[in-house]
Design an enzyme around this catalytic site. Structure first.
Site, PDB file in Angstrom:
ATOM      1  N   GLN A   1      64.812 -53.721 -42.484  1.00 58.03           N
ATOM      2  CA  GLN A   1      65.535 -54.517 -43.485  1.00 58.03           C
ATOM      3  C   GLN A   1      67.034 -54.284 -43.325  1.00 58.03           C
ATOM      4  O   GLN A   1      67.839 -54.914 -44.003  1.00 58.03           O
ATOM      5  CB  GLN A   1      65.119 -54.076 -44.894  1.00 58.03           C
ATOM      6  CG  GLN A   1      63.655 -54.298 -45.186  1.00 58.03           C
ATOM      7  CD  GLN A   1      63.233 -53.537 -46.441  1.00 58.03           C
ATOM      8  OE1 GLN A   1      63.341 -54.033 -47.553  1.00 58.03           O
ATOM      9  NE2 GLN A   1      62.746 -52.327 -46.258  1.00 58.03           N
TER      10      GLN A   1
ATOM     11  N   ASP B   1      72.543 -53.009 -40.106  1.00 55.59           N
ATOM     12  CA  ASP B   1      73.606 -52.198 -39.501  1.00 55.59           C
ATOM     13  C   ASP B   1      73.533 -52.056 -37.980  1.00 55.59           C
ATOM     14  O   ASP B   1      74.454 -51.520 -37.349  1.00 55.59           O
ATOM     15  CB  ASP B   1      73.644 -50.804 -40.157  1.00 55.59           C
ATOM     16  CG  ASP B   1      72.300 -50.044 -40.079  1.00 55.59           C
ATOM     17  OD1 ASP B   1      71.524 -50.288 -39.137  1.00 55.59           O
ATOM     18  OD2 ASP B   1      72.041 -49.211 -40.968  1.00 55.59           O
TER      19      ASP B   1
ATOM     20  N   HIS C   1      66.562 -59.036 -42.406  1.00 51.87           N
ATOM     21  CA  HIS C   1      67.653 -59.462 -43.294  1.00 51.87           C
ATOM     22  C   HIS C   1      68.944 -59.792 -42.556  1.00 51.87           C
ATOM     23  O   HIS C   1      70.018 -59.810 -43.155  1.00 51.87           O
ATOM     24  CB  HIS C   1      67.913 -58.379 -44.358  1.00 51.87           C
ATOM     25  CG  HIS C   1      66.772 -58.214 -45.327  1.00 51.87           C
ATOM     26  ND1 HIS C   1      66.614 -57.114 -46.129  1.00 51.87           N
ATOM     27  CD2 HIS C   1      65.734 -59.032 -45.620  1.00 51.87           C
ATOM     28  CE1 HIS C   1      65.517 -57.253 -46.879  1.00 51.87           C
ATOM     29  NE2 HIS C   1      64.964 -58.401 -46.571  1.00 51.87           N
TER      30      HIS C   1
ATOM     31  N   CYS D   1      77.578 -70.366 -39.614  1.00 49.60           N
ATOM     32  CA  CYS D   1      78.247 -71.342 -40.468  1.00 49.60           C
ATOM     33  C   CYS D   1      77.408 -71.556 -41.726  1.00 49.60           C
ATOM     34  O   CYS D   1      76.196 -71.734 -41.650  1.00 49.60           O
ATOM     35  CB  CYS D   1      78.432 -72.655 -39.714  1.00 49.60           C
ATOM     36  SG  CYS D   1      79.144 -73.931 -40.780  1.00 49.60           S
TER      37      CYS D   1
ATOM     38  N   CYS E   1      81.464 -77.759 -37.150  1.00 48.23           N
ATOM     39  CA  CYS E   1      81.511 -78.741 -38.238  1.00 48.23           C
ATOM     40  C   CYS E   1      82.673 -78.537 -39.206  1.00 48.23           C
ATOM     41  O   CYS E   1      82.845 -79.320 -40.135  1.00 48.23           O
ATOM     42  CB  CYS E   1      80.192 -78.729 -39.018  1.00 48.23           C
ATOM     43  SG  CYS E   1      80.029 -77.293 -40.090  1.00 48.23           S
TER      44      CYS E   1
ATOM     45  N   THR F   1      62.612 -46.860 -47.498  1.00 44.41           N
ATOM     46  CA  THR F   1      62.802 -48.082 -48.289  1.00 44.41           C
ATOM     47  C   THR F   1      62.242 -47.881 -49.688  1.00 44.41           C
ATOM     48  O   THR F   1      61.194 -47.235 -49.849  1.00 44.41           O
ATOM     49  CB  THR F   1      62.174 -49.325 -47.622  1.00 44.41           C
ATOM     50  OG1 THR F   1      62.293 -50.440 -48.510  1.00 44.41           O
ATOM     51  CG2 THR F   1      60.708 -49.134 -47.245  1.00 44.41           C
ATOM     52  N   SER F   2      62.937 -48.445 -50.671  1.00 40.68           N
ATOM     53  CA  SER F   2      62.460 -48.352 -52.057  1.00 40.68           C
ATOM     54  C   SER F   2      61.260 -49.272 -52.268  1.00 40.68           C
ATOM     55  O   SER F   2      60.604 -49.207 -53.298  1.00 40.68           O
ATOM     56  CB  SER F   2      63.585 -48.704 -53.034  1.00 40.68           C
ATOM     57  OG  SER F   2      64.056 -50.011 -52.770  1.00 40.68           O
TER      58      SER F   2
ATOM     59  N   PRO G   1      62.278 -39.242 -49.364  1.00 38.63           N
ATOM     60  CA  PRO G   1      62.392 -38.079 -50.266  1.00 38.63           C
ATOM     61  C   PRO G   1      61.883 -38.388 -51.674  1.00 38.63           C
ATOM     62  O   PRO G   1      61.482 -37.486 -52.393  1.00 38.63           O
ATOM     63  CB  PRO G   1      63.901 -37.781 -50.300  1.00 38.63           C
ATOM     64  CG  PRO G   1      64.526 -38.585 -49.227  1.00 38.63           C
ATOM     65  CD  PRO G   1      63.579 -39.691 -48.859  1.00 38.63           C
TER      66      PRO G   1
HETATM   67  P1  OAD Z   1      67.210 -49.085 -51.143  1.00 36.51           P
HETATM   68  O1  OAD Z   1      68.606 -48.630 -51.365  1.00 36.51           O
HETATM   69  O2  OAD Z   1      66.568 -49.935 -52.190  1.00 36.51           O
HETATM   70  O3  OAD Z   1      66.263 -47.808 -50.940  1.00 36.51           O
HETATM   71  C1  OAD Z   1      66.614 -46.779 -50.073  1.00 36.51           C
HETATM   72  C2  OAD Z   1      65.458 -45.798 -50.022  1.00 36.51           C
HETATM   73  O4  OAD Z   1      65.781 -44.801 -49.078  1.00 36.51           O
HETATM   74  C3  OAD Z   1      65.185 -45.071 -51.356  1.00 36.51           C
HETATM   75  O5  OAD Z   1      63.804 -45.156 -51.664  1.00 36.51           O
HETATM   76  C4  OAD Z   1      65.596 -43.633 -51.071  1.00 36.51           C
HETATM   77  O6  OAD Z   1      64.794 -42.682 -51.773  1.00 36.51           O
HETATM   78  C5  OAD Z   1      65.377 -43.548 -49.589  1.00 36.51           C
HETATM   79  N1  OAD Z   1      66.181 -42.526 -48.875  1.00 36.51           N
HETATM   80  C6  OAD Z   1      67.392 -42.040 -49.174  1.00 36.51           C
HETATM   81  N2  OAD Z   1      67.784 -41.145 -48.258  1.00 36.51           N
HETATM   82  C7  OAD Z   1      66.787 -41.070 -47.345  1.00 36.51           C
HETATM   83  C8  OAD Z   1      66.590 -40.315 -46.153  1.00 36.51           C
HETATM   84  N3  OAD Z   1      67.503 -39.457 -45.690  1.00 36.51           N
HETATM   85  N4  OAD Z   1      65.438 -40.501 -45.479  1.00 36.51           N
HETATM   86  C9  OAD Z   1      64.492 -41.365 -45.914  1.00 36.51           C
HETATM   87  N5  OAD Z   1      64.620 -42.091 -47.032  1.00 36.51           N
HETATM   88  C10 OAD Z   1      65.754 -41.955 -47.741  1.00 36.51           C
HETATM   89  O7  OAD Z   1      67.185 -49.791 -49.707  1.00 36.51           O
HETATM   90  P2  OAD Z   1      66.123 -50.836 -49.132  1.00 36.51           P
HETATM   91  O8  OAD Z   1      64.749 -50.510 -49.575  1.00 36.51           O
HETATM   92  O9  OAD Z   1      66.390 -50.925 -47.681  1.00 36.51           O
HETATM   93  O10 OAD Z   1      68.923 -56.530 -48.802  1.00 36.51           O
HETATM   94  O11 OAD Z   1      66.593 -52.172 -49.821  1.00 36.51           O
HETATM   95  C11 OAD Z   1      65.970 -53.383 -49.471  1.00 36.51           C
HETATM   96  C12 OAD Z   1      66.983 -54.495 -49.468  1.00 36.51           C
HETATM   97  O12 OAD Z   1      67.651 -54.543 -50.728  1.00 36.51           O
HETATM   98  C13 OAD Z   1      68.095 -54.318 -48.454  1.00 36.51           C
HETATM   99  O13 OAD Z   1      67.743 -54.776 -47.166  1.00 36.51           O
HETATM  100  C14 OAD Z   1      69.194 -55.137 -49.034  1.00 36.51           C
HETATM  101  C15 OAD Z   1      69.077 -54.775 -50.492  1.00 36.51           C
HETATM  102  O14 OAD Z   1      69.523 -55.730 -51.387  1.00 36.51           O
HETATM  103  C16 OAD Z   1      69.888 -57.323 -48.285  1.00 36.51           C
HETATM  104  O15 OAD Z   1      71.002 -56.944 -48.062  1.00 36.51           O
HETATM  105  C17 OAD Z   1      69.446 -58.695 -48.010  1.00 36.51           C
END
Ligand code: OAD
Length: 246
Positions: free
Chosen positions: A98, A101, A116, A124, A148, A186-187, A212
């Site tokens: 997701q 970077d 994403h 554009c 465009c 991921t959360s 974690p």
């Molecule tokens: P979140 O910020 O929602 O969640 C990050 C997760 O990483 C959390 O569950 C943390 O506990 C965990 N975390 C933190 N440090 C960590 C580590 N060292 N090792 C492993 N896990 C760790 O990020 P995403 O789930 O990626 O969308 O969010 C999903 C989407 O929401 C993103 O792609 C973004 C955002 O809005 C867009 O930009 C389109």
């Protein structure tokens, strides 16, 4: 637990890994949610929607330029590197992220499915044409689309937008074929990405979570490793390496 996971890996042919912002946290990239998360300091509806961009492209571009600058100073961490090495343990390995970077690619992972988009790319906002990455955008004087004349935006999937169809379709296909599915950093709150681990479990895959903190996936996961991804994945790779030498 790592020994049990290593045995499962050795018995698996097809793996899918889903990563989120947490995999890049140890590189110094801020996550979105949680105490220090970006969405605690900034409002997504003002920065990450098409409506916000059309109403105020200057603010949106200032924010994305700040994030591009931040990313220009970070490197892949032990977690990214370990995922690269994990590829070789499977006949089929699919890395779905997701993250926007580009750190998986920088670490050397092949074939990353970016759900994403990618913050380094532009497109554009009107004709949707993909444009050269690396164009520096001046928020006060936006370069028009050469095709465009429309406004150039970052190639990111914003809230309310569809994911790239081929990419999400491939992610679901590979997920249904997987023997083992890793949900890392991921959360698991944003769909459809968060549906992938649920689909994996429903198709009979072993579901592994590395985070974690507990998430909605923890309840259905077969193995939960509640620690930092860089640490857990490095230990896992050491464990696998020791076993293959033995
Ligand atoms: P979140 O910020 O929602 O969640 C990050 C997760 O990483 C959390 O569950 C943390 O506990 C965990 N975390 C933190 N440090 C960590 C580590 N060292 N090792 C492993 N896990 C760790 O990020 P995403 O789930 O990626 O969308 O969010 C999903 C989407 O929401 C993103 O792609 C973004 C955002 O809005 C867009 O930009 C389109």
């Amino acid at each position: 637990m790592l020994t049990k996971l290593a045995t499962l890996i050795e018995r698996s042919q097809a793996a899918v890994v889903l990563t989120g912002a947490g995999i890049s946290a140890e590189s110094g990239v801020p996550t979105f949610r949680g105490a220090e998360g970006l969405w605690g300091k900034f409002k997504p509806e003002e920065l990450a929607t098409m409506e916000a961009f059309m109403a105020n492209p200057k603010i949106v571009w200032e924010w994305y330029n700040w994030r591009r600058e931040l990313l220009s100073n970070v490197e892949p961490n032990a977690g990214h590197t370990a995922l690269c090495r994990l590829e070789s343990y499977f006949e089929q390995f699919t890395l779905v992220t997701q993250n926007v970077d580009g750190l998986h690619q920088k670490a050397g992972s092949s074939q990353v499915l970016e759900l994403h988009g990618n913050i380094a790319r532009n497109k554009c906002a009107e004709c949707n044409r993909q444009l050269d990455s690396g164009i520096t955008i001046d928020p006060d004087n936006l370069t028009p689309c050469p095709n465009c004349g429309g406004k150039i935006r970052p190639d990111i999937v914003w809230f309310g937008e569809m994911l790239p169809e081929d990419t999400i379709d491939t992610a679901f296909t590979r997920t249904r074929q997987a023997d083992i599915f890793f949900c890392i950093g991921t959360s698991a709150l944003v769909h459809p990405a968060a549906t992938l681990p649920v689909a994996a479990k429903a198709s009979g895959a072993t579901l592994v979570e590395i985070n974690p903190e507990p998430t909605p996936i923890s309840e259905i996961a077969d193995i939960c490793l509640h620690d930092k991804a860089g640490l857990v994945l490095s230990q896992l790779l050491d464990c696998l390496k020791d076993r293959s030498v033995a």
